[in-house]
Design a protein around this motif. Sequence first.
Motif, PDB file in Angstrom:
ATOM      1  N   UNK A 152       0.833  -1.209   0.000  1.00 49.18           N
ATOM      2  CA  UNK A 152       0.000   0.000   0.000  1.00 49.18           C
ATOM      3  C   UNK A 152       0.868   1.260   0.000  1.00 49.18           C
ATOM      4  N   UNK A 153       1.905   1.270   0.825  1.00 56.40           N
ATOM      5  CA  UNK A 153       2.797   2.423   0.887  1.00 56.40           C
ATOM      6  C   UNK A 153       3.512   2.640  -0.453  1.00 56.40           C
ATOM      7  N   UNK A 154       3.984   1.559  -1.057  1.00 55.10           N
ATOM      8  CA  UNK A 154       4.663   1.665  -2.352  1.00 55.10           C
ATOM      9  C   UNK A 154       3.719   2.259  -3.404  1.00 55.10           C
ATOM     10  N   UNK A 155       2.478   1.808  -3.405  1.00 54.22           N
ATOM     11  CA  UNK A 155       1.500   2.320  -4.370  1.00 54.22           C
ATOM     12  C   UNK A 155       1.202   3.804  -4.155  1.00 54.22           C
ATOM     13  N   UNK A 156       1.499   4.299  -2.956  1.00 57.26           N
ATOM     14  CA  UNK A 156       1.253   5.711  -2.645  1.00 57.26           C
ATOM     15  C   UNK A 156       2.530   6.546  -2.655  1.00 57.26           C
ATOM     16  N   UNK A 157       3.578   6.045  -3.295  1.00 64.50           N
ATOM     17  CA  UNK A 157       4.773   6.842  -3.532  1.00 64.50           C
ATOM     18  C   UNK A 157       5.895   6.705  -2.527  1.00 64.50           C
ATOM     19  N   UNK A 158       5.766   5.832  -1.538  1.00 62.94           N
ATOM     20  CA  UNK A 158       6.846   5.595  -0.577  1.00 62.94           C
ATOM     21  C   UNK A 158       7.793   4.567  -1.183  1.00 62.94           C
ATOM     22  N   UNK A 159       9.093   4.810  -1.055  1.00 57.27           N
ATOM     23  CA  UNK A 159      10.046   3.930  -1.736  1.00 57.27           C
ATOM     24  C   UNK A 159      11.033   3.229  -0.810  1.00 57.27           C
ATOM     25  N   UNK A 160      11.353   3.807   0.306  1.00 59.67           N
ATOM     26  CA  UNK A 160      12.393   3.281   1.196  1.00 59.67           C
ATOM     27  C   UNK A 160      11.728   2.468   2.312  1.00 59.67           C
ATOM     28  N   UNK A 161      11.280   1.236   1.973  1.00 59.12           N
ATOM     29  CA  UNK A 161      10.470   0.418   2.875  1.00 59.12           C
ATOM     30  C   UNK A 161      11.196  -0.852   3.293  1.00 59.12           C
ATOM     31  N   UNK A 162      11.088  -1.181   4.579  1.00 63.99           N
ATOM     32  CA  UNK A 162      11.763  -2.349   5.143  1.00 63.99           C
ATOM     33  C   UNK A 162      10.817  -3.078   6.085  1.00 63.99           C
ATOM     34  N   UNK A 163      10.890  -4.407   6.081  1.00 64.52           N
ATOM     35  CA  UNK A 163      10.035  -5.230   6.934  1.00 64.52           C
ATOM     36  C   UNK A 163      10.902  -6.086   7.841  1.00 64.52           C
ATOM     37  N   UNK A 164      10.511  -6.155   9.111  1.00 66.95           N
ATOM     38  CA  UNK A 164      11.209  -6.976  10.091  1.00 66.95           C
ATOM     39  C   UNK A 164      10.940  -8.448   9.822  1.00 66.95           C
ATOM     40  N   UNK A 165      12.006  -9.181   9.516  1.00 67.39           N
ATOM     41  CA  UNK A 165      11.909 -10.612   9.284  1.00 67.39           C
ATOM     42  C   UNK A 165      11.488 -11.300  10.583  1.00 67.39           C
ATOM     43  N   UNK A 166      10.452 -12.110  10.530  1.00 70.27           N
ATOM     44  CA  UNK A 166       9.980 -12.815  11.721  1.00 70.27           C
ATOM     45  C   UNK A 166       8.956 -12.031  12.524  1.00 70.27           C
ATOM     46  N   UNK A 167       8.843 -10.732  12.262  1.00 65.98           N
ATOM     47  CA  UNK A 167       7.857  -9.908  12.939  1.00 65.98           C
ATOM     48  C   UNK A 167       8.086  -9.775  14.437  1.00 65.98           C
ATOM     49  N   UNK A 168       7.074  -9.250  15.113  1.00 69.11           N
ATOM     50  CA  UNK A 168       7.159  -9.006  16.546  1.00 69.11           C
ATOM     51  C   UNK A 168       7.285 -10.306  17.341  1.00 69.11           C
ATOM     52  N   UNK A 169       6.747 -11.397  16.814  1.00 66.91           N
ATOM     53  CA  UNK A 169       6.833 -12.690  17.499  1.00 66.91           C
ATOM     54  C   UNK A 169       8.274 -13.086  17.816  1.00 66.91           C
ATOM     55  N   UNK A 170       9.200 -12.707  16.943  1.00 66.99           N
ATOM     56  CA  UNK A 170      10.597 -13.103  17.126  1.00 66.99           C
ATOM     57  C   UNK A 170      11.495 -11.964  17.607  1.00 66.99           C
TER      58      UNK A 170
END
Length: 133
Positions: free
Chosen positions: A104-122
């Motif tokens: 969703x962010x990429x579609x709205x013009x945000x480009x520098x996006x990072x996701x935490x591998x494993x999420x909050x669980x890990x």
Amino acid sequence: MSIWWTINIILLAIILAFVLNEAWVRLMVRRSATWLDQEEFQNGMRKAQVIDVRERDEFNAKHILGARNFPISMLKQSLGSLRKDQPIYIYDQRKAMAARAANLLRKNGFTDLYILKGGFDEWQGKIKQKNID
């Protein structure tokens, strides 16, 4: 056709649905964001906007220290609160909602996006937890 064939076909369909969902999530992330492991996430989060896309009650109970809450259900309405000139570090409980948020962010013009591998669980870093008396 016997009952066993029917059960096997249903189980195969369920397994196939899980596999296709996992493939879809990976494809969305590959197009929209970069995976970061715990160490990379911790090292870069001081220079980034850290957002938790879980719902408010989950966030209020426990979240990564310094994160802001942008529930996935309200993210589209909150885009004006995020800066496009700074990296955005995203996490959720595991990874599916974070992938949707990144897309969703990429579609709205945000480009520098990072996701935490494993999420909050890990997550092993500092957290803020609500005290329950």
